[in-house]
Scaffold this active site. Structure first.
Site, mmCIF file in Angstrom:
data_model
loop_
_atom_site.group_PDB
_atom_site.id
_atom_site.type_symbol
_atom_site.label_atom_id
_atom_site.label_comp_id
_atom_site.label_asym_id
_atom_site.label_seq_id
_atom_site.Cartn_x
_atom_site.Cartn_y
_atom_site.Cartn_z
ATOM 1 N N ASP A 139 0.818 -1.309 0.089
ATOM 2 C CA ASP A 139 0.150 -0.166 -0.094
ATOM 3 C C ASP A 139 0.844 1.253 -0.076
ATOM 4 O O ASP A 139 1.758 1.480 1.116
ATOM 5 C CB ASP A 139 -0.881 0.108 1.317
ATOM 6 N N LYS A 202 -7.003 3.002 -3.428
ATOM 7 C CA LYS A 202 -7.318 3.026 -1.946
ATOM 8 C C LYS A 202 -7.656 4.387 -1.506
ATOM 9 O O LYS A 202 -7.282 5.326 -1.981
ATOM 10 C CB LYS A 202 -6.490 2.477 -1.120
ATOM 11 N N LYS A 238 -10.143 -0.271 -2.483
ATOM 12 C CA LYS A 238 -9.990 -0.635 -1.029
ATOM 13 C C LYS A 238 -10.362 0.665 0.047
ATOM 14 O O LYS A 238 -10.002 1.855 -0.529
ATOM 15 C CB LYS A 238 -8.472 -0.783 -0.547
#
Length: 287
Positions: A139, A202, A238
């Site tokens: 991430d 995300k 996400k």
């Protein structure tokens, strides 16, 4: 700049703020009762990236977090385990050593998280080191400085280089939607990240800026849907930053289901980053 404008123009414009909020609120209100079910909560439990990203994390605290995932394995045959455990790179080795639960991924933030304000070489090296230690998912934060300068060339090149450093690991690009603020900025950032080979986009780091909102996720899902139609590649979503209750998680489930469709209702393409959501879902489900 022309190629970036051409890319932006391929996608529908973001909805005006008032219209966006109205559309999302209406969608959630109409669909909430039919989706707030035990089966949906069980599914959402299996989509959680169980996260610990604090300044006081220790090897012992991370080991205990992993043990809680290991202990859950097989204790509820009707309930899938979490999708992943997400930590700082320093603790990837600890997670790998402790983890015995099946099909739970090892995820790590990398690239100067949470601000991303460091040298590109360090971002690339940190990503590679996390993967070498055992991270299966990375991430990383989109370079917001480059974004607001409209330096899209360096922004996309940086993501592409981080993706290359991931090797076989998946890359989730964090947009930091609370800092981007407007739906149009979120739309553009989504497009840039996806065209730079992100496997997921995300919402948030959960550090310093507002976390996920239904409006941001709705905007991101519209971009993912259009990209799939244009290029036949499926990009995941996400949601992270402040999702603590089952009710909140169900709202995001509804958006993904209604905008993207059933194909995205799998941990392969839908995740929720959270540290306490798991406990609330288990409380709501009961025995």
């Amino acid at each position: 700049m022309d190629k970036y404008r051409e890319s932006f123009d391929k996608f529908p414009a973001a909805l005006p703020d008032a219209e966006l909020t109205e559309s999302v609120t209406r969608l959630i209100d109409e669909k909430f009762d039919e989706n707030y079910t035990a089966d949906v909560l069980k599914f959402l439990h299996g989509c959680i990236d169980l996260t610990s990203l604090t300044s006081i994390d220790t090897k012992e605290s991370i080991w205990k977090l992993v043990e809680s995932v290991n202990d859950f394995e097989g204790s509820r045959p009707d309930l899938p385990n979490v999708a992943a455990i997400c930590t700082y790179p320093l603790f990837v080795e600890t997670v790998k050593q402790a983890l015995t639960a099946d099909r739970v991924k090892i995820a790590s933030v990398a690239g100067g998280f949470p601000s991303g304000q460091t040298f590109p070489e360090i971002k690339i090296a940190e990503t590679g080191m996390a993967v070498m230690e055992g991270a299966e998912e990375i991430d990383t934060v989109l370079n917001l400085g480059y974004f607001f300068e409209e330096n899209y060339e360096d922004l996309t090149a940086e993501i592409e280089e981080i993706k290359e450093s991931c090797r076989s690991a998946q890359l989730k690009v964090i947009l930091e939607t609370g800092a981007l603020a407007s739906a149009e900025n979120i739309r553009k950032a989504s497009i840039l990240a996806i065209y730079s080979n992100a496997d997921f986009i995300k919402t948030s780091t959960g550090k310093g800026y507002p976390g996920a909102t239904p409006e941001a996720v709705y905007t991101m899902c519209r971009v993912i849907r259009e990209y799939k139609q244009l290029h036949d590649r499926t990009v995941g979503i996400k949601v992270s930053g402040g999702i603590r209750t089952a009710e909140e998680a169900v709202k995001y489930y509804i958006i993904v289901k209604e905008v993207l469709g059933e194909a995205w209702l799998t941990p392969e393409y839908f995740r929720i980053g959270a540290s306490t959501l798991r406990d609330d879902i288990l409380r709501k489900l009961g025995k």
